[in-house]
Design an enzyme around this catalytic site. Structure first.
Site, PDB file in Angstrom:
ATOM      1  N   GLY A 280       0.837  -1.214   0.002  1.00 13.57           N
ATOM      2  CA  GLY A 280       0.000   0.096  -0.009  1.00 13.57           C
ATOM      3  C   GLY A 280       0.782   1.277   0.091  1.00 13.57           C
ATOM      4  N   MET A 281       0.357   2.413  -0.500  1.00 14.59           N
ATOM      5  CA  MET A 281       1.107   3.780  -0.475  1.00 14.59           C
ATOM      6  C   MET A 281       0.035   4.923  -0.024  1.00 14.59           C
ATOM      7  SD  MET A 281       3.570   5.482  -0.681  1.00 14.59           S
ATOM      8  CE  MET A 281       3.707   7.205  -0.248  1.00 14.59           C
ATOM      9  N   GLU A 282       0.294   5.524   1.030  1.00 12.26           N
ATOM     10  CA  GLU A 282      -0.487   6.388   1.879  1.00 12.26           C
ATOM     11  C   GLU A 282      -0.673   7.522   1.126  1.00 12.26           C
ATOM     12  OE1 GLU A 282       2.522   5.279   2.492  1.00 12.26           O
ATOM     13  OE2 GLU A 282       3.626   6.847   3.703  1.00 12.26           O
ATOM     14  N   HIS A 306      -2.890   0.531   8.077  1.00 11.20           N
ATOM     15  CA  HIS A 306      -1.592   0.975   8.035  1.00 11.20           C
ATOM     16  C   HIS A 306      -1.572   2.275   7.337  1.00 11.20           C
ATOM     17  CE1 HIS A 306       2.962   0.524   7.916  1.00 11.20           C
ATOM     18  NE2 HIS A 306       2.776   1.377   6.765  1.00 11.20           N
ATOM     19  N   GLU A 307      -2.088   2.262   6.046  1.00  9.56           N
ATOM     20  CA  GLU A 307      -2.039   3.410   5.261  1.00  9.56           C
ATOM     21  C   GLU A 307      -3.024   4.455   5.855  1.00  9.56           C
ATOM     22  OE1 GLU A 307       0.163   3.012   3.441  1.00  9.56           O
ATOM     23  OE2 GLU A 307       0.353   0.832   3.236  1.00  9.56           O
ATOM     24  N   HIS A 310      -1.016   6.477   8.445  1.00 14.46           N
ATOM     25  CA  HIS A 310      -0.055   7.438   7.806  1.00 14.46           C
ATOM     26  C   HIS A 310      -0.756   8.899   7.878  1.00 14.46           C
ATOM     27  CE1 HIS A 310       3.572   5.331   6.952  1.00 14.46           C
ATOM     28  NE2 HIS A 310       3.138   4.444   6.273  1.00 14.46           N
ATOM     29  N   GLU A 329       7.267   5.043   9.299  1.00 13.00           N
ATOM     30  CA  GLU A 329       6.940   3.832   9.341  1.00 13.00           C
ATOM     31  C   GLU A 329       6.698   3.014  10.843  1.00 13.00           C
ATOM     32  OE1 GLU A 329       5.517   2.944   6.673  1.00 13.00           O
ATOM     33  OE2 GLU A 329       6.304   4.067   5.290  1.00 13.00           O
ATOM     34  N   ASP A 384      15.485   4.409  -1.367  1.00  9.62           N
ATOM     35  CA  ASP A 384      14.226   3.475  -1.152  1.00  9.62           C
ATOM     36  C   ASP A 384      14.840   2.371  -0.326  1.00  9.62           C
ATOM     37  OD1 ASP A 384      12.438   4.272  -2.831  1.00  9.62           O
ATOM     38  OD2 ASP A 384      13.807   3.396  -4.704  1.00  9.62           O
ATOM     39  N   TYR A 392      10.004  -0.306  10.485  1.00  9.71           N
ATOM     40  CA  TYR A 392       8.731  -0.534  10.916  1.00  9.71           C
ATOM     41  C   TYR A 392       8.549  -1.216  12.420  1.00  9.71           C
ATOM     42  CZ  TYR A 392       7.418   0.164   5.945  1.00  9.71           C
ATOM     43  OH  TYR A 392       7.217   0.645   4.648  1.00  9.71           O
TER      44      TYR A 392
HETATM   45  N1  BES Z   1       5.091   4.137   2.647  1.00 14.45           N
HETATM   46  C1  BES Z   1       4.963   2.795   2.763  1.00 14.45           C
HETATM   47  C2  BES Z   1       5.376   2.330   1.252  1.00 14.45           C
HETATM   48  C3  BES Z   1       6.832   2.631   0.725  1.00 14.45           C
HETATM   49  C4  BES Z   1       7.840   2.661   1.851  1.00 14.45           C
HETATM   50  C5  BES Z   1       7.060   2.849  -0.482  1.00 14.45           C
HETATM   51  C6  BES Z   1       9.210   2.884   1.358  1.00 14.45           C
HETATM   52  C7  BES Z   1       8.349   3.197  -1.119  1.00 14.45           C
HETATM   53  C8  BES Z   1       9.230   3.234  -0.049  1.00 14.45           C
HETATM   54  C9  BES Z   1       3.495   2.219   2.903  1.00 14.45           C
HETATM   55  O1  BES Z   1       2.982   2.815   3.964  1.00 14.45           O
HETATM   56  C10 BES Z   1       3.846   0.828   3.607  1.00 14.45           C
HETATM   57  O2  BES Z   1       4.470   0.508   4.527  1.00 14.45           O
HETATM   58  N2  BES Z   1       3.434  -0.169   2.639  1.00 14.45           N
HETATM   59  C11 BES Z   1       3.524  -1.620   3.328  1.00 14.45           C
HETATM   60  C12 BES Z   1       2.351  -1.950   3.991  1.00 14.45           C
HETATM   61  C13 BES Z   1       2.395  -2.955   5.078  1.00 14.45           C
HETATM   62  C14 BES Z   1       3.387  -2.630   6.246  1.00 14.45           C
HETATM   63  C15 BES Z   1       1.027  -2.981   5.767  1.00 14.45           C
HETATM   64  C16 BES Z   1       3.978  -2.695   2.177  1.00 14.45           C
HETATM   65  O3  BES Z   1       3.904  -1.999   0.931  1.00 14.45           O
HETATM   66  O4  BES Z   1       3.984  -3.690   2.327  1.00 14.45           O
HETATM   67 ZN    ZN Z   2       3.908   2.832   5.787  1.00 12.95          ZN
END
Ligand code: BES
Ligand code: ZN
Length: 623
Positions: A280-282, A306-307, A310, A329, A384, A392
């Site tokens: 997911g992306m918030e 989670h999202e 955020h 995170e 990245d 997290y």
């Molecule tokens: N913001 C992140 C996704 C992200 C992090 C994109 C770093 C690019 C660089 C998003 O909120 C996230 O943590 N997604 C997780 C979801 C999960 C922890 C529930 C994912 O994509 O797995």
């Molecule tokens: Zn996240």
């Protein structure tokens, strides 16, 4: 004491990290900062490009500054103009430098007269790292092509020329045109009833960092799930998505109860094709989500928790740099747990937390020392890669430790106060600590020492007294697994009929790295794991089946890795294949076929994994 913490303590009002330039951006915010972007873009599917104009409104800080320096990646810049207060344009000289790996091309615009606005005409490349273009044939309903962005961490620069640093916040407006029948959405309030007339206007009135810029366009249907929420997805997916995410309004209400009002207006969810590289992306007002959580029983909807979280931790209070990523995170994973507990109960929350804790314990010791820190010392990695499980899961573990030591009432009040205090700002770890010390640690003396706080934030590994929740059900599964592996419990006698998704994940996670083949075959015969529609279970199963040498599972593993571009679910399968020469050769064939459907980030990750495997192992046998 650690170097960083020494500096941090001595400089609580003038944080060290805030003074240092963002290593992942060319921008020079001490000279000039971006306040607002106005976009006028055309979604050009035949050429797979966005084409148009970005007008940047600027706040000049340094009277001696000469240049406006922007981040770009793979953009074609047609012209740059200063626009005066009457709207009159004047051409500006500019220089687009050669690309630097992971940084893109520095765009230097000569602007010694400090114009209030600069207008850039540009187009994106079909290979933009922050965009994925899909043909109609690559979508679920095969009617229209599809486009979506993924800007975090530093890919906004591949579709908008801007200052691509999370310390800089701006509002935006956008006018986007697209073929008729296509619906366009952005990270701004979206109107679920918008006509499909080929023109969409957006206004994000809250200041957001660049990594929250987002756009998607395609054959999108809408289903409302509450007074301020809806799901967007391809027509054949939308009903399933609306059912899976029917608790969204309850989640918003539960979070407001804990941390104060949801500040953004609407909260919608866009379900993307399975090539979306993340879970997911918030994106503000419009979470982007993988379809792999649509399993029919809501067992994976903590992704929405989670999202949504955020919207407070990340979008409202933002990490000032990617080194401070745990403020986004870790805080979000903590809040996610509180939402999950409020909606689905303690048992569900504990199981999800324990899965994460046990994984972190297994991996953290093998990571370089500096990477084990929540706030690492400066290091040479791309943005990245700054975020790992440490951000997290160690981050949220630290907050759960504070909650336990100070009690829920005091900790909740502190966290709500933190969101209120820093709202609409980007902050460093040291600014967070400067708020923590007087408002929680010193306010209730004798609960936790400052040294303990610093060990969590600046130390490697996990502090010895980190609290671990109890799960009688996981304990029972540990016993079953042990008996099963010892051969004293047959696979079909496992008490697994009522295991939920997390319990299966836990059972599989703690199998040995190379489990005995016969046991794995027995397990599959009894529980039909090959071909499971649940990709969290599937990923874990295929990894163990391949490692055990169960070639019968290869085609299904390949189908999983081909259909799903979500890196977390696909890379482990590739990683397991490349461990043997025969598996490696097979994985290369799988990738050759899957590649066209993958997102640029997934492609890069698989290719990086192959390159590393090639460097460490003898070349695979070729005939
Ligand atoms: N913001 C992140 C996704 C992200 C992090 C994109 C770093 C690019 C660089 C998003 O909120 C996230 O943590 N997604 C997780 C979801 C999960 C922890 C529930 C994912 O994509 O797995
Ligand atoms: Zn996240």
């Amino acid at each position: 004491m650690h170097l960083l913490s020494t500096l941090a303590l001595g400089a609580i009002v003038l944080p060290v990290a805030a003074q240092a330039a963002d290593p992942h951006s060319f921008a020079q915010p001490q000279d000039v900062v971006l306040n607002h972007i106005d976009l006028n873009l055309k979604v050009d599917f035949p050429h797979q490009q966005l084409d148009g104009v970005a007008t940047l409104t600027l706040d000049w800080k340094n009277p001696d500054a000469h240049d406006l320096v922007l981040d770009t990646e793979n953009l074609k810049v047609a012209s740059v103009e200063a626009v005066d207060d009457e709207g009159h344009p004047r051409a500006l000289k500019f220089q687009l430098a050669a690309p630097v790996p992971n940084m893109g091309s520095k765009l230097t615009i000569a602007a010694p007269q400090h114009p209030r606005a600069v207008r850039i005409a540009y187009s994106t490349s079909p290979d933009a790292s922050g965009l994925q273009w899909l043909d109609a044939a690559q979508t679920a309903d095969k009617q229209l092509p599809f486009l979506f962005s993924q800007s975090e961490a530093t890919h906004a620069r591949s579709w908008i020329p801007l200052q691509d640093s999370p310390a800089i916040r701006f509002t935006y407006t956008a006018h986007v045109t697209a073929p008729k029948d296509v619906r366009v959405v952005m990270s701004a309030p979206n109107d679920p009833k918008h006509a499909l007339d080929g023109a969409f206007d957006f206004e994000q009135t809250h200041p957001i960092p660049s990594y929250l810029m987002a756009i998607a366009a395609g054959d999108l249907a809408v289903r409302e799930t509450g007074p301020r929420s809806a799901v967007y997805a391809e027509p054949s997916v939308v009903a399933k998505a609306a059912h899976e995410f029917e608790d969204t309004e309850k989640m918003i209400a539960a979070t407001e109860q804990l941390y104060g009002p949801y500040r953004w207006g609407r909260y919608d969810i866009l379900v993307l094709p399975p090539s979306f590289p993340f879970g997911g992306m918030e994106n503000p007002n419009m979470t982007f989500a993988t379809p792999t959580v649509l399993v029919g029983d809501k067992s994976l909807v903590s992704l929405v928790a989670h999202e949504l979280a955020h919207s407070w931790s990340g979008n409202l209070v933002t990490n000032a740099s990617w080194r401070d990523g745990w403020l986004n995170e870790g805080f979000t994973t903590y809040v996610q747990g509180r939402i999950t507990e409020a909606l689905y109960g303690q048992r569900q929350e504990t199981e999800e937390t324990l899965l994460a804790i046990r994984n972190l314990e297994k991996t953290i010791d093998k990571m370089p020392q500096n990477t084990q820190r929540l706030a690492p010392e400066p290091r040479d990695v791309n943005a990245d890669d700054e975020l790992s499980d440490v951000a997290y899961d160690k981050g949220s573990w630290f907050l759960r430790t504070l909650e336990q030591k100070f009690g829920r009432a005091h900790f909740d009040a502190w966290l709500k106060g933190y969101f209120d205090h820093f709202q609409w700002h980007s902050i460093t770890t040291e600014q967070m600590l400067a708020y923590l010390k007087p408002n929680l640690i010193d306010k209730y003396p004798g609960k936790m020492s400052w040294d303990e706080v610093e060990e969590w934030v600046y130390g490697a590994g996990i502090p010895k007294d980190a609290p671990i929740p109890d799960s009688p059900r996981f304990d029972a599964i540990d016993k079953e697994r042990t008996a099963f592996l010892a051969g004293s419990l047959a696979a079909d006698k496992l008490d697994a009929k009522d295991w939920n998704t997390q319990e299966w994940m836990y059972f599989l996670d703690r199998l040995p790295d190379t489990p005995p083949l016969a046991r794995m075959q027995e397990l599959d015969a009894a529980w039909h794991l090959t071909g499971t529609p649940n990709a969290e279970i599937g990923m874990r199963w295929y990894v163990h089946a391949i490692a055990a040498g169960d070639k019968a599972a290869w085609p299904a593993a390949a189908a999983h890795a081909t259909r799903i571009g979500r890196m977390y679910l696909t890379l482990p399968v590739y990683r397991t294949f490349v461990a043997t020469p025969e598996g490696f050769a097979y994985a290369e064939q799988v990738y050759a076929k899957a590649k066209d459907g993958y997102h640029p980030l997934t492609r890069m990750a698989v290719e990086r994994l192959f390159a590393r495997a090639r460097a460490t192992a003898p070349a695979p046998a070729k005939d």
